[in-house]
Design a protein around this motif. Structure first.
Motif, PDB file in Angstrom:
ATOM      1  N   ILE A 173      48.949  82.552 -83.540  1.00 31.40           N
ATOM      2  CA  ILE A 173      49.832  81.491 -83.061  1.00 31.40           C
ATOM      3  C   ILE A 173      49.681  81.268 -81.551  1.00 31.40           C
ATOM      4  N   THR A 174      49.100  82.243 -80.839  1.00 34.19           N
ATOM      5  CA  THR A 174      48.917  82.025 -79.397  1.00 34.19           C
ATOM      6  C   THR A 174      47.687  81.172 -79.106  1.00 34.19           C
TER       7      THR A 174
ATOM      8  N   ALA B 159      54.934  81.465 -77.809  1.00 36.82           N
ATOM      9  CA  ALA B 159      53.863  81.923 -78.697  1.00 36.82           C
ATOM     10  C   ALA B 159      53.638  83.422 -78.485  1.00 36.82           C
ATOM     11  N   ALA B 160      53.640  83.847 -77.227  1.00 38.48           N
ATOM     12  CA  ALA B 160      53.434  85.265 -76.925  1.00 38.48           C
ATOM     13  C   ALA B 160      54.608  86.096 -77.430  1.00 38.48           C
TER      14      ALA B 160
ATOM     15  N   ALA C  67      49.091  76.433 -82.503  1.00 37.92           N
ATOM     16  CA  ALA C  67      50.442  76.068 -82.067  1.00 37.92           C
ATOM     17  C   ALA C  67      50.646  74.563 -82.234  1.00 37.92           C
TER      18      ALA C  67
ATOM     19  N   ILE D 196      58.204  77.843 -93.099  1.00 34.42           N
ATOM     20  CA  ILE D 196      58.158  79.280 -92.871  1.00 34.42           C
ATOM     21  C   ILE D 196      56.782  79.639 -92.373  1.00 34.42           C
ATOM     22  N   LEU D 197      56.727  80.156 -91.143  1.00 37.31           N
ATOM     23  CA  LEU D 197      55.433  80.392 -90.538  1.00 37.31           C
ATOM     24  C   LEU D 197      55.050  81.859 -90.559  1.00 37.31           C
TER      25      LEU D 197
ATOM     26  N   LYS E  91      54.230  86.582 -81.026  1.00 43.00           N
ATOM     27  CA  LYS E  91      53.166  87.551 -81.288  1.00 43.00           C
ATOM     28  C   LYS E  91      53.695  88.976 -81.145  1.00 43.00           C
TER      29      LYS E  91
ATOM     30  N   ARG F  72      55.475  94.143 -88.183  1.00 47.43           N
ATOM     31  CA  ARG F  72      54.453  94.294 -89.205  1.00 47.43           C
ATOM     32  C   ARG F  72      54.599  95.548 -90.062  1.00 47.43           C
TER      33      ARG F  72
ATOM     34  N   GLN G 186      59.338  90.479 -93.436  1.00 46.11           N
ATOM     35  CA  GLN G 186      58.638  89.243 -93.152  1.00 46.11           C
ATOM     36  C   GLN G 186      59.235  88.608 -91.908  1.00 46.11           C
ATOM     37  N   VAL G 187      58.417  87.915 -91.137  1.00 47.79           N
ATOM     38  CA  VAL G 187      58.940  87.122 -90.030  1.00 47.79           C
ATOM     39  C   VAL G 187      58.937  85.654 -90.442  1.00 47.79           C
ATOM     40  N   ILE G 188      60.104  85.043 -90.371  1.00 45.52           N
ATOM     41  CA  ILE G 188      60.194  83.617 -90.686  1.00 45.52           C
ATOM     42  C   ILE G 188      60.481  82.871 -89.399  1.00 45.52           C
ATOM     43  N   LEU G 189      59.544  82.012 -89.026  1.00 43.03           N
ATOM     44  CA  LEU G 189      59.668  81.368 -87.733  1.00 43.03           C
ATOM     45  C   LEU G 189      60.143  79.937 -87.854  1.00 43.03           C
TER      46      LEU G 189
ATOM     47  N   ASN H 115      55.618  70.764 -88.447  1.00 43.09           N
ATOM     48  CA  ASN H 115      57.063  70.754 -88.265  1.00 43.09           C
ATOM     49  C   ASN H 115      57.602  69.346 -88.157  1.00 43.09           C
TER      50      ASN H 115
ATOM     51  N   ASN I 245      61.013  76.347 -85.561  1.00 46.93           N
ATOM     52  CA  ASN I 245      60.765  75.662 -84.302  1.00 46.93           C
ATOM     53  C   ASN I 245      61.767  74.515 -84.192  1.00 46.93           C
TER      54      ASN I 245
ATOM     55  N   ASN J   3      55.989  89.769 -84.129  1.00 53.45           N
ATOM     56  CA  ASN J   3      55.161  89.997 -85.304  1.00 53.45           C
ATOM     57  C   ASN J   3      54.546  91.376 -85.300  1.00 53.45           C
ATOM     58  N   HIS J   4      53.997  91.712 -84.171  1.00 57.75           N
ATOM     59  CA  HIS J   4      53.277  92.965 -84.063  1.00 57.75           C
ATOM     60  C   HIS J   4      54.194  94.140 -84.334  1.00 57.75           C
TER      61      HIS J   4
ATOM     62  N   ASP K  57      60.088  75.712 -78.754  1.00 57.76           N
ATOM     63  CA  ASP K  57      58.799  75.019 -78.687  1.00 57.76           C
ATOM     64  C   ASP K  57      57.668  76.030 -78.804  1.00 57.76           C
ATOM     65  N   ILE K  58      57.059  76.052 -79.951  1.00 61.59           N
ATOM     66  CA  ILE K  58      56.033  77.060 -80.198  1.00 61.59           C
ATOM     67  C   ILE K  58      54.753  76.780 -79.402  1.00 61.59           C
ATOM     68  N   THR K  59      54.587  75.552 -78.908  1.00 61.65           N
ATOM     69  CA  THR K  59      53.385  75.277 -78.108  1.00 61.65           C
ATOM     70  C   THR K  59      53.540  75.751 -76.668  1.00 61.65           C
TER      71      THR K  59
END
Lengths: 343, 343
Positions: A66-67, B72-73, A72, A90-91, B76, B83, B88-91, A79, B93, B79-80, B65-67
């Motif tokens: 995603i980074t 984004a970081a 992104a 769900i991402l 990440k 894991r 589960q991670v549900i994202l 979205n 935006n 998530n890391h 804003d995921i962009t």
DNA sequence: TCGATTACTGTAATCGATTACAGACAGAGG
DNA sequence: CCTCTGTCTGTAATCGATTACAGTAATCGA
């Protein structure tokens, strides 16, 4: 959490009546139910609802990283398109790890009605399994031939490579290098093929010593670029197959003290943020990233609607190819006079 | 989809036995069940499971804003950390849209066991409502005083501003401008306060004509910078409160033909990709973005485990502040001699 | 040989909503 | 006054898994 039984009790009706009222049917005691819902702050359980109905009101998106600004932007496009439809997005982020991608796929097929994915490995077993299920799937950037059931949203990689090569050739370059992605992936393969085809069409030499097949990552781009630069017979230009490798290559050239475009011209695939503020501004092949996400979402949503009328499920899978565009900035110019010695 | 009844039928046992076998208990006909599971390709329905248990095996993350590379970081890092835990991670935006954020919050509280969120508006009603529920929540970058139930993961904004101002002051700048974010948000407020406090501590003039309160967006940064530049009494340096506004400001300065750092020194909050390849390389306050995500995830996960032992639920909410660090690159230098005229 | 203990198993209730089915009731028409 | 139709309502089954409870069988010790 209050449940529908509670509401029914307070309103003095049965749960069936509450359910009917909430789904829009006219009932005698509508007002009482309305009040009960309000005072209790009731909202129906999506879990119970999806257990009964088999639908989840959500779509899954799986990306490798995603980074990476491309993904992104893709997600942003998805979205934006999905927002009005009432579905949740769900991402999942696989972190470029195949087992994790597989786990995500398994988890999301259970929680969503359809999936948009840019799979890591094209021949993956999990994809084969996925195809046998009846989950709607849209593939991004992957033109998998065996998976005929899946919709696909691609960009015109061949054209992108051609535009890059033609631009460099028009400037007078002959020794054009290519840093490519994995040939097992559609973008890696197609951009490489496009590069070779364009070179041949223009009568330019396709020198294997100027082609590096790398991994679409920053480190890969850095190492490949350093490698190319340290060759005895250096290229005067390089076409790099994605954004991260381009950044790595720029870093390498920076460290090596190479002057761009005087010593070497650079064209990257995928626009990068700040490209205009770089020294020099970067020439790139730009793709419609947000639009690619939006197109994927539209495809998936239309398939989900279609699912209500099962006879239409015979419909062919779609394959959309979006155009790409050369954006000329400052990182490309005619080769310096060193080129003359070689001619 | 095959269900547990099917497996029970094929293995010749009851569903209870299958369920027990799958949860690790020893049963007599384990082998038969194993075989049935394998041949049928059975995997338990997470929907049914969460209806029964009330747990979802998922955590929700809501970002504006995921962009934005920072978010984004952050994702990440989350998530890391998550894991290994099996969650589960549900994202989600929110696209910087308050109603959409509220809808996401409502949807995710139903689908997840806990939420990590960087809310748009700090005094939001939906947050008040959220606090009354017992969903575990971790706030990122928001130090909301009324929401004592929520854990918070912050960065040391005050220190960041101080480091930026001290760096510029040490180079000899006195006319230092500030482009800030909304004062209703923790980062906007804290970075502004830190700026003012540092200026005062060093005995430098806090000139209101050199302070612009903007919106953390690229356009806001661009407009504010243009505005500052067109003042009669220009600043010799500017400290900008986030990454997007910094990019906007750099764009504005580029268009205006300003030379950095000769005409103006620039320090941004948040590191930006390619900062080293910019012309000139950008001096920034860097924060541990991935680590901020990881810390949030750890906090949330520990609270989820804690939930099993209810007496511990009285435990205080945590508040973590991570350090930030000045990274000096090329966009800051001593002011040009024009500064002398002003002294 | 008998009772107690252990180890496992199946039945049925449960989570919360939806919906097929049948019953109740009002009004219309003969 | 009776029947038929249409509209609404409640009961109970259902989605798929988990688990309290009761029951069975085997093993052990006395």
């Amino acid at each position: 959490m209050t449940n529908i039984q509670e509401v029914a009790r307070v309103a003095g009706v049965s749960t069936a009546t509450v359910s009917r009222f909430l789904s829009g049917q006219t009932v005698r005691s509508g007002e009482a139910i309305q009040n009960a819902v309000r005072t209790l702050g009731y909202s129906p359980s999506v879990v119970a609802r999806s257990l009964k109905s088999g639908r989840h009101g959500a779509i899954g998106v799986i990306v490798p990283d995603i980074t990476n600004p491309f993904f992104a932007a893709l997600v942003k496009g998805i979205n934006h398109e999905v927002r009005a439809s009432g579905y949740q997005v769900i991402l999942g982020n696989s972190d470029e790890d195949a087992p994790q991608e597989e786990a995500l796929l398994a988890a999301l097929t259970q929680r969503t009605d359809g999936i948009i994915i840019a799979p890591l490995v094209e021949g993956d077993l999990s994809l084969v399994r996925l195809e046998k299920s009846r989950t709607p799937v849209v593939l991004v950037d992957r033109d998998i031939t065996f998976a005929t059931r899946f919709d696909r949203v691609l960009v015109d990689n061949l054209s992108g490579s051609r535009q890059a090569v033609e631009h460099l050739a028009a400037l007078g370059h002959r020794a054009i290098a290519h840093i490519g992605g994995p040939l097992g992936s559609t973008p890696g393969r197609a951009r490489h093929e496009g590069f070779v085809a364009a070179m041949e069409r223009l009568g330019l030499p396709v020198r294997q010593d100027l082609i590096r097949i790398s991994d679409f990552r920053e480190e890969g781009g850095r190492d490949s670029m350093r490698d190319l630069w340290n060759q005895p017979d250096r290229p005067t230009a390089v076409f790099i197959a994605n954004n991260l490798m381009t950044i790595g290559a720029l870093n390498a050239l920076h460290v090596l003290g190479a002057r761009i475009p005087h010593d070497i011209s650079v064209v990257g695939f995928d626009d990068v943020a700040l490209a205009e503020l770089l020294d020099p501004p970067l020439t790139v092949i730009r793709r419609p990233d947000i639009e690619q996400g939006a197109a994927s979402a539209r495809l998936l949503l239309s398939r989900l609607e279609q699912d209500f009328e099962p006879d239409a499920s015979l419909s062919q899978s779609h394959r959309i190819t979006l155009p790409v565009q050369l954006v000329v900035r400052g990182s490309t110019s005619a080769p310096a006079h060193r080129e003359r010695e070689q001619e």
